[in-house]
Scaffold this active site. Structure first.
Site, PDB file in Angstrom:
ATOM      1  N   SER A 102       3.582   3.741  -2.078  1.00  0.00           N
ATOM      2  CA  SER A 102       2.249   3.487  -2.620  1.00  0.00           C
ATOM      3  C   SER A 102       1.759   4.644  -3.484  1.00  0.00           C
ATOM      4  O   SER A 102       2.318   4.944  -4.524  1.00  0.00           O
ATOM      5  CB  SER A 102       1.279   3.186  -1.474  1.00  0.00           C
ATOM      6  OG  SER A 102       0.053   2.688  -1.950  1.00  0.00           O
ATOM      7  N   ASP A 250      -2.353   2.218  -8.596  1.00  0.00           N
ATOM      8  CA  ASP A 250      -1.501   3.232  -7.981  1.00  0.00           C
ATOM      9  C   ASP A 250      -0.050   2.799  -8.154  1.00  0.00           C
ATOM     10  O   ASP A 250       0.237   1.822  -8.849  1.00  0.00           O
ATOM     11  CB  ASP A 250      -1.868   3.455  -6.512  1.00  0.00           C
ATOM     12  CG  ASP A 250      -1.624   2.226  -5.652  1.00  0.00           C
ATOM     13  OD1 ASP A 250      -1.615   1.098  -6.208  1.00  0.00           O
ATOM     14  OD2 ASP A 250      -1.454   2.376  -4.428  1.00  0.00           O
ATOM     15  N   ASP A 252       2.313   1.300  -6.508  1.00  0.00           N
ATOM     16  CA  ASP A 252       2.806  -0.046  -6.218  1.00  0.00           C
ATOM     17  C   ASP A 252       1.778  -1.117  -6.549  1.00  0.00           C
ATOM     18  O   ASP A 252       1.974  -2.289  -6.249  1.00  0.00           O
ATOM     19  CB  ASP A 252       3.266  -0.160  -4.767  1.00  0.00           C
ATOM     20  CG  ASP A 252       2.127  -0.062  -3.757  1.00  0.00           C
ATOM     21  OD1 ASP A 252       1.066   0.510  -4.100  1.00  0.00           O
ATOM     22  OD2 ASP A 252       2.294  -0.542  -2.626  1.00  0.00           O
ATOM     23  N   ASP A 254      -1.175  -2.008  -5.445  1.00  0.00           N
ATOM     24  CA  ASP A 254      -1.946  -2.797  -4.485  1.00  0.00           C
ATOM     25  C   ASP A 254      -3.420  -2.392  -4.489  1.00  0.00           C
ATOM     26  O   ASP A 254      -4.223  -2.933  -3.732  1.00  0.00           O
ATOM     27  CB  ASP A 254      -1.361  -2.717  -3.073  1.00  0.00           C
ATOM     28  CG  ASP A 254      -1.332  -1.312  -2.500  1.00  0.00           C
ATOM     29  OD1 ASP A 254      -1.695  -0.352  -3.217  1.00  0.00           O
ATOM     30  OD2 ASP A 254      -0.930  -1.163  -1.332  1.00  0.00           O
TER      31      ASP A 254
END
Length: 460
Positions: A102, A250, A252, A254
Site C-alpha cells: 500500500s 497511494d 495500490d 485503495d
C-alpha cells in the site's frame, strides 16, 4: 491474537519473514487448501500486484503455493488492490490476492486477500490460514490437482489486459452514461504505483484533460515523496496549471485524497461530508448514518450532526469500517486517509472509484469546492508516530498507561486522544485532537517522550 495478519493483510520487509519465499508459498498453499475444503472443488484465484521490484518474486511464490494446493491462478499483472477485489467478484474467482504494501516504502511488501465477494477476509478466516501456515504445512508438496490446466468451473484464463479492461469498464458504469468532464483540467498523482496507467485512462474516457504526475514507476520510487501521503507536490502542480482539481492515490490506489483549485489538500473527511449530504438529499443514505473511524476529525462529526446525519466510529482499518457498515446496514463509510467505501458500488475502498464519484458529484451539483472547503475549520489534530521495539499493552503498561489517562483528564470534554499500535508497521501511533493547537501538541509531545523512553526502538 493474529501473528501474520495485521489490519491490512500480511506485511513486512520483502525477502524477510513473513515475506520470505518459503512462508509466502505456504500462505498460497494454505489459502488453496482452505478454499478447496469449503467448496469441494479446486479453487480459482487471481493475483495482482503493485509496482515494487519485489512484487514478481512474491507473486510467483504465492502462485506456486496455490498450485501446490490444487488451485489455478490467473495473473493480473500490475493492478490496483480494489481492481483485484473488483474482478474477483465480477469474474467469479474464489479469492483474489494482491502483492502490495500500500503506502509503505518500496522495501516493504505485503499480501492482501479478498473473498469471492470482493471483501477482505474476516479475522476468523485469517486466523485459520495462519494456523495452517505456522503449524508447518509443507507448501512445496505437489498435490494431484496442481498440474490441472483449468479449474473445476472450466472457465478460461484471463490475461492481465483482459482484467484491467474489465475493471475500467466497470468503473465507467458507476456513473451516468452521459456524464462528461469535458473542459475540466485535472492533475492526477499516481504515486508511481498501480494506478499509473489506469487512472489517467479512466478520467480521459470521461473527457477530462489529464496531466499525470508520478506515473513512471521504476520498482523503487513507489510512494516516494508523492501520492496520497505527500500531496504537496500535487498542490503545486494544480496551482501551476490552474487546474480545477488534483487527485492523489497511494501505491495500490485503495485511497484517494484531493487538492482543490486553491492548492488545499482535502482528506477523506471532506469526501465523506459531501458524499453524505448528496446521498441524503437523494434518499440513499440508509439509517442517516456515515461510518468513520476513531481518527475522523471532530469537525466532520459536528458538520454531519447539523445536517441530521450521525457519525458512527469504527476502529482504524477499512475492513473494520466495512464490518460496521454491514452490521448497521449503512452504505457510506471511510477513513481520513482517503479509504472511502461506497457500498452501493463496491465492498472495499477504491481510490479510482472515489475519484470518479467525487468528480461526478461536483459535476452534478456545480459546487465550488475551493470556496466550500475554505469555510471548513478542522479541529487541531496532531498525529505522531513512534518506532517501537516491542508491543506490550499500552493501557496496562505501568508508566505509559497512567500517562495516557493523565492526558485524557487534561483534555477533558474539549478533545480526544487515541494511542494505538500500527497494524502494518512497528510503530505506536498517537493522535491528539482538541480546540487548541498548543494544547494538543504538548500532549502529543509528552506521550511521545514516554513511549520512546519505555518501548522505543533505538534509531541507530
Amino acid at each position: 491474537m493474529k501473528r501474520l495478519f495485521g489490519t491490512d493483510g500480511i506485511r513486512g520487509v520483502a525477502g524477510e519473514y513473513p515475506l520470505d519465499e518459503s512462508t509466502v508459498t505456504r500462505v498460497g498453499r494454505a489459502l488453496a487448501d482452505s478454499l478447496r475444503t469449503a467448496s469441494g472443488v479446486a479453487p480459482r484465484v487471481v493475483i495482482g500486484r503493485d509496482t515494487r521490484e519485489s512484487g514478481p518474486a512474491i507473486e510467483a511464490a504465492l502462485a506456486r503455493g496455490v498450485g501446490n494446493g490444487g488451485g489455478r491462478v490467473d495473473h493480473g499483472g500490475v493492478l490496483t488492490t480494489p481492481g483485484v477485489a473488483c474482478v474477483t467478484r465480477l469474474e467469479g474467482y474464489d479469492a483474489g490476492l494482491v502483492v502490495s504494501a500500500s503506502h509503505n516504502p518500496y522495501r516493504d511488501n505485503g499480501i492482501k486477500v479478498f473473498s469471492r465477494t470482493g471483501e477482505k477476509l474476516s479475522d476468523e478466516m485469517e486466523l485459520a490460514i495462519e494456523r495452517m501456515v505456522l503449524d508447518g504445512q509443507d507448501g512445496t508438496r505437489e498435490s494431484p490437482g496442481a498440474a490441472a490446466p483449468v479449474a473445476a468451473s472450466g472457465q478460461p484464463s484471463l490475461r492481465p489486459a483482459d482484467l484491467a479492461a474489465r475493471y475500467l469498464t466497470w468503473l465507467q458504469g458507476t456513473v451516468d452514461p452521459g456524464a462528461s468532464l469535458s473542459g475540466w483540467r485535472i492533475v492526477v498523482d499516481c504515486a508511481n504505483g498501480a494506478a499509473s496507467d489506469l487512472a489517467p485512462e479512466l478520467y480521459r474516457r470521461l473527457g477530462a484533460t489529464i496531466t499525470a504526475v508520478n506515473a513512471r514507476p521504476d520498482g523503487r520510487n513507489i510512494n516516494e515523496d508523492c501520492g496520497a501521503l505527500h500531496p504537496q507536490g500535487l498542490a503545486q502542480e494544480v496551482l501551476r496549471q490552474k487546474a480545477r482539481l488534483g487527485l492523489a492515490f497511494d501505491g495500490d490506489a485503495d485511497r484517494c485524497v484531493f487538492v482543490d483549485s486553491a492548492g488545499r489538500a482535502l482528506d477523506g473527511d471532506y469526501v465523506l461530508c459531501l458524499a453524505a449530504r448528496d446521498m441524503k438529499a437523494a434518499g440513499r443514505l440508509r439509517g442517516g448514518t456515515v461510518v468513520g473511524t476513531v481518527m475522523s476529525n471532530l469537525w466532520l462529526e459536528k458538520a454531519l450532526h447539523q445536517d441530521g446525519i450521525r457519525l458512527s466510529r469504527a476502529p482504524v482499518g477499512d475492513k473494520y469500517v466495512l464490518e460496521e457498515m454491514l452490521r448497521g446496514g449503512y452504505v457510506l463509510g471511510g477513513e481520513q486517509s482517503g479509504h472511502i467505501i461506497f457500498l452501493e458500488k463496491a465492498t472495499t475502498g477504491d481510490g479510482l472509484l472515489t475519484g470518479l464519484l467525487f468528480l461526478d458529484l461536483l459535476r452534478r451539483t456545480g459546487l465550488d469546492l475551493a470556496a466550500w472547503a475554505a469555510g471548513i475549520l478542522p479541529c487541531p489534530q496532531v498525529l505522531v508516530n513512534v518506532q517501537v521495539r516491542e508491543r506490550p499493552s499500552l493501557e496496562k503498561h505501568p508508566r505509559i498507561g497512567p500517562a495516557i489517562r493523565d492526558e485524557e483528564r487534561r483534555l477533558g470534554r474539549t478533545g480526544r486522544l487515541l494511542v494505538r499500535y500500527s497494524g502494518t508497521e512497528p510503530k505506536a501511533r498517537i493522535m491528539v485532537e482538541g480546540e487548541s493547537l498548543q494544547v494538543v501538541e504538548e500532549a502529543a509531545a509528552r506521550l511521545k517522550w514516554i513511549i520512546q523512553r519505555e518501548i522505543g526502538r533505538d534509531p541507530s
